[in-house]
Motif scaffolding. Structure first.
Motif, PDB file in Angstrom:
ATOM      1  N   ILE A   1       0.783  -1.060  -0.010  1.00  0.00           N
ATOM      2  CA  ILE A   1       0.076  -0.054   0.067  1.00  0.00           C
ATOM      3  C   ILE A   1       0.890   1.298  -0.194  1.00  0.00           C
ATOM      4  O   ILE A   1       1.978   1.287   0.850  1.00  0.00           O
ATOM      5  CB  ILE A   1      -1.052  -0.053   1.226  1.00  0.00           C
ATOM      6  CG1 ILE A   1      -0.330  -0.093   2.656  1.00  0.00           C
ATOM      7  CG2 ILE A   1      -2.013  -1.159   1.148  1.00  0.00           C
ATOM      8  CD1 ILE A   1      -1.014   0.125   3.897  1.00  0.00           C
ATOM      9  N   ALA A   2       0.353   2.262  -0.756  1.00  0.00           N
ATOM     10  CA  ALA A   2       1.350   3.517  -0.860  1.00  0.00           C
ATOM     11  C   ALA A   2       0.894   4.464   0.295  1.00  0.00           C
ATOM     12  O   ALA A   2      -0.090   4.287   0.765  1.00  0.00           O
ATOM     13  CB  ALA A   2       1.041   4.011  -2.229  1.00  0.00           C
TER      14      ALA A   2
ATOM     15  N   HIS B   1       8.987  -1.329   4.655  1.00  0.00           N
ATOM     16  CA  HIS B   1       9.033   0.046   4.091  1.00  0.00           C
ATOM     17  C   HIS B   1       9.725   0.105   2.718  1.00  0.00           C
ATOM     18  O   HIS B   1      10.987  -0.332   2.721  1.00  0.00           O
ATOM     19  CB  HIS B   1       9.509   1.070   4.754  1.00  0.00           C
ATOM     20  CG  HIS B   1       9.330   2.355   4.216  1.00  0.00           C
ATOM     21  ND1 HIS B   1      10.323   3.373   4.355  1.00  0.00           N
ATOM     22  CD2 HIS B   1       8.467   2.998   3.671  1.00  0.00           C
ATOM     23  CE1 HIS B   1       9.945   4.407   3.522  1.00  0.00           C
ATOM     24  NE2 HIS B   1       8.656   4.244   3.029  1.00  0.00           N
ATOM     25  N   ILE B   2       9.152   0.192   1.623  1.00  0.00           N
ATOM     26  CA  ILE B   2       9.762   0.363   0.277  1.00  0.00           C
ATOM     27  C   ILE B   2       9.829   1.900  -0.136  1.00  0.00           C
ATOM     28  O   ILE B   2       8.930   2.274  -0.402  1.00  0.00           O
ATOM     29  CB  ILE B   2       9.136  -0.749  -0.840  1.00  0.00           C
ATOM     30  CG1 ILE B   2       9.389  -1.840  -0.138  1.00  0.00           C
ATOM     31  CG2 ILE B   2       9.976  -0.413  -2.063  1.00  0.00           C
ATOM     32  CD1 ILE B   2       8.158  -2.735  -0.207  1.00  0.00           C
TER      33      ILE B   2
ATOM     34  N   GLY C   1       6.791   6.250  -0.490  1.00  0.00           N
ATOM     35  CA  GLY C   1       7.200   4.854  -0.779  1.00  0.00           C
ATOM     36  C   GLY C   1       5.888   4.222  -0.351  1.00  0.00           C
ATOM     37  O   GLY C   1       4.637   4.669  -0.267  1.00  0.00           O
ATOM     38  N   THR C   2       6.112   2.583  -0.388  1.00  0.00           N
ATOM     39  CA  THR C   2       4.967   1.775   0.097  1.00  0.00           C
ATOM     40  C   THR C   2       5.267   0.951   1.121  1.00  0.00           C
ATOM     41  O   THR C   2       6.446   0.932   1.596  1.00  0.00           O
ATOM     42  CB  THR C   2       4.700   1.028  -1.411  1.00  0.00           C
ATOM     43  OG1 THR C   2       5.725   0.187  -1.432  1.00  0.00           O
ATOM     44  CG2 THR C   2       4.217   1.686  -2.492  1.00  0.00           C
TER      45      THR C   2
END
Lengths: 388, 252
Positions: A326-327, A363-364, A370-371
């Protein structure tokens, strides 16, 4: 893993029908199917009892049993069958049926098949109407050893039933080896398994279908003609006891398995919480979050429409569908829709705090914060209220 | 105390009547169930197409024979002292019965719904073995006939033995019926054999309407010998029927 669990120790369908004649299964499936049609005709939602049913077919092994099993699985896309298949006839035919369906599905309309005529026609029809569901994943086998002794059959049935499930058994299971001298032994064993598994047993004779059930009035009798009444009673019981359909993702090495046709209820939460890292379950109108990766003392119950609930649902959905996560911007939108005062970072922090290990939530980093997604090996189960 | 002979005779008479009524009720229930089951199958959807008119006619003839047998049995039970009908069965009748069943089995081998309806699933007819559904070896002693006080009984018993063999026999095998003279031509031996199925899940022990019970009851009444045995993976049903010269029997 989850598939193995379901096969070995949990019944995926809450209605278990045990019969020793194939044509009796035909009658029962017809009655269960009729019930769904009647409900639908009266404006109610279709309640597909056959999708909640597992058959234990003790009609002996052979080519005719194979045809029967294939026809049942084809006609009832949610049905599960356990068959005794000593010679491998059932497995052979089911493989052929799935292969033929794949051919038709690829557009090979003129494909020639050696399938029995009635089976081939049903395959074509199901593929044409786009409701073909693979047969093989819904076929399981009854081991020869469990049919030899009372103890073996009792243990086997006990492993299949869950509390609140319903067993519907022929009063005389004459094909079992241990019941050769006394055909009633089969149903005696079924009653022991039902008692052990806190399930309900209904017995079918030529004239009656009646519950052998300590919670129900045992004086009630049902004539065979009124088998639909039995089906209605069973449907009501299952509707109450197993209100949810399980969507789950579990990983076995490289293999990701998705299950979306296991019926469960509140009594199943303890074992689901042991088997899955994250479990989302309805709690009235709210959503309950639990699982083995969740803080054991946390009682997480979320109201509908809140950003935190949205975040949990989307995280689990993305995990089930192997999505990107999810963003952070999505979380911002949910906060705005809910007119909330918290920030996306606070929502994420709350989610992270729910886990025993905060690293579960990855966390990306990308543009716009990020997402976020669950770790790749996180197993999830989502219990959805089922209407159909 | 010495019982009053009149009272004793009344009691015996009553007992005989009750026994006869019980036997009659048991027989009628068994045979009627068989007839109804057959009619149900005949009237089921698709059966006419599967059987065709020729096989359908043969089945109706077999049903007619069963009805005659039922009627003869009741007459015999009603009046134990009456002279029994002195029928005789020759090789033509038996050959016709075998042909009827061969035609029926051939039709059923082609139809899964019929096998299911008849409860003959997973038997010898469930896996085709070319055109053969029954191997017959008929070596009838010249000029002899089976005396039979119950018309239809020979066909009925032979039919039940054959049905038993196709129902319980191993798929892909062909039951064998051997009919030959025995005891220097004074008896006829009928041997029906089938290969047994493997596996722990058995075919139903009792059949649909008690066919084997009926065979035993008829055999006892007609003083025929029935033996059943199982060895080396084969099930054998043997019948020993008396034979006589036709001039000592009445009209067939």
């Amino acid at each position: 893993m989850i598939a193995e669990l379901m096969r070995s120790s949990r019944m995926t369908r809450p209605l278990l029908v045990i019969e020793d004649r194939a044509r009796h299964f035909d009658q029962i499936l017809e009655a269960l199917d009729d019930l769904g049609r009647v409900a639908s005709a009266h404006g109610g939602s279709r309640y597909d009892l056959t999708a909640r049913t597992a058959l234990i077919c003790l009609d002996g092994s052979g080519g005719d049993t194979a045809i029967s099993v294939a026809l049942w699985l084809l006609a009832h896309p949610g049905l599960v069958v356990w068959a005794y298949d000593k010679e491998g006839d059932v497995l052979r035919l089911v493989d052929e049926v799935d292969a033929f369906a794949a051919q038709i599905g690829r557009g090979e309309r003129s494909a020639v098949t050696a399938l029995p005529q009635e089976v081939g026609a049903l395959v074509r029809d199901a593929v044409d109407k786009r409701h073909y569901r693979l047969l093989k994943p819904r076929l399981h086998f009854v081991a020869e050893a469990v049919l030899k002794t009372n103890d073996g059959f009792r243990d086997y049935l006990s492993r299949l039933v869950r509390p609140g499930a319903v067993i519907l058994s022929d009063v005389e299971l004459e094909t079992l080896e241990f019941a050769q001298r006394d055909p009633l032994q089969g149903v005696v064993v079924a009653s022991q398994a039902a008692s052990r598994g806190r399930a309900h047993l209904w017995i079918m004779s030529n004239r009656n279908i009646f519950p052998l059930d300590f919670e129900l009035d045992t004086e009630r009798r049902y004539s065979k003609r009124n088998v639909d009444r039995m089906a209605r009673e069973v449907a009501e019981r299952l509707r109450i006891r197993f209100p949810w359909r399980l969507r789950a993702r579990a990983s076995t090495g490289a293999l990701i398995e998705i299950h979306d046709d296991v019926f469960v209820g509140p009594d199943d939460l303890p074992w689901l919480n042991v088997e899955f890292d994250v479990v989302l379950a309805p709690d009235g109108d709210n959503l309950h979050v639990s699982g083995r990766a969740i803080q054991p003392d946390a009682r997480i119950v979320l109201k509908p429409g809140t950003p935190t609930l949205n975040a949990w649902e989307e995280l689990v959905r993305e995990q089930l569908e192997d999505g990107d996560g999810i963003a952070a911007t999505d979380i911002d939108e949910w906060i705005q829709e809910a007119r909330g005062t918290r920030t996306a970072a606070q929502v994420i922090a709350k989610l992270r705090d729910s886990f025993v290990k905060a690293s579960r939530l990855k966390h990306i980093p990308e543009a716009n914060a990020g997402t976020y997604k669950l770790g790749g090996d996180t197993t999830v189960a989502w219990l959805l209220a089922n209407q159909g | 105390m010495v019982p009053d002979p009149h009272e004793l005779s009344q009691l015996t008479k009553e007992h005989d009547q009750n026994s006869r009524r019980d036997e009659r009720a048991r027989l009628s229930s068994l045979i009627a169930h068989g007839l109804l089951a057959s009619l149900h199958v005949l009237s089921s959807p698709g059966s006419q197409a599967a059987f065709g008119s020729e096989v359908g006619t043969r089945i109706l003839r077999m049903l007619n024979n069963r009805a005659e047998l039922l009627s003869a049995l009741f007459r015999a039970l009603d009046d134990q002292d009456a002279e029994p009908p002195n029928a005789a069965v020759g090789p033509e009748r038996v050959r016709e019965t075998l042909d009827n069943y061969t035609a029926l089995f051939s039709a059923v081998a082609q139809s899964f719904p019929l096998r299911k309806e008849l409860d003959w699933t997973n038997g010898t007819l469930s896996r085709p073995t070319g055109d053969d559904v029954l191997k017959v070896a008929l070596d009838w002693p010249s000029g002899a006939v089976i005396p039979c006080a119950l018309p239809g009984a020979v066909g009925f018993v032979l039919g039940e033995a054959l049905i038993n063999a196709v129902r319980h026999g191993k798929p892909g095998t062909v039951p064998q019926v051997t009919i030959r003279g025995a005891h220097s031509g004074s008896a006829l031996e009928v041997v029906v054999q089938n290969e047994c199925k493997d596996g722990v899940v058995r075919t139903k022990a009792s059949d649909h309407y008690g066919g084997s019970q009926l065979v035993d009851m008829l055999a006892e009444r007609l003083r025929w010998r029935v033996e059943r045995s199982q060895a080396d993976g084969r099930y054998t049903l043997s019948l020993l029927l008396p034979l006589i010269e036709p001039q000592t029997a009445g009209a067939a």
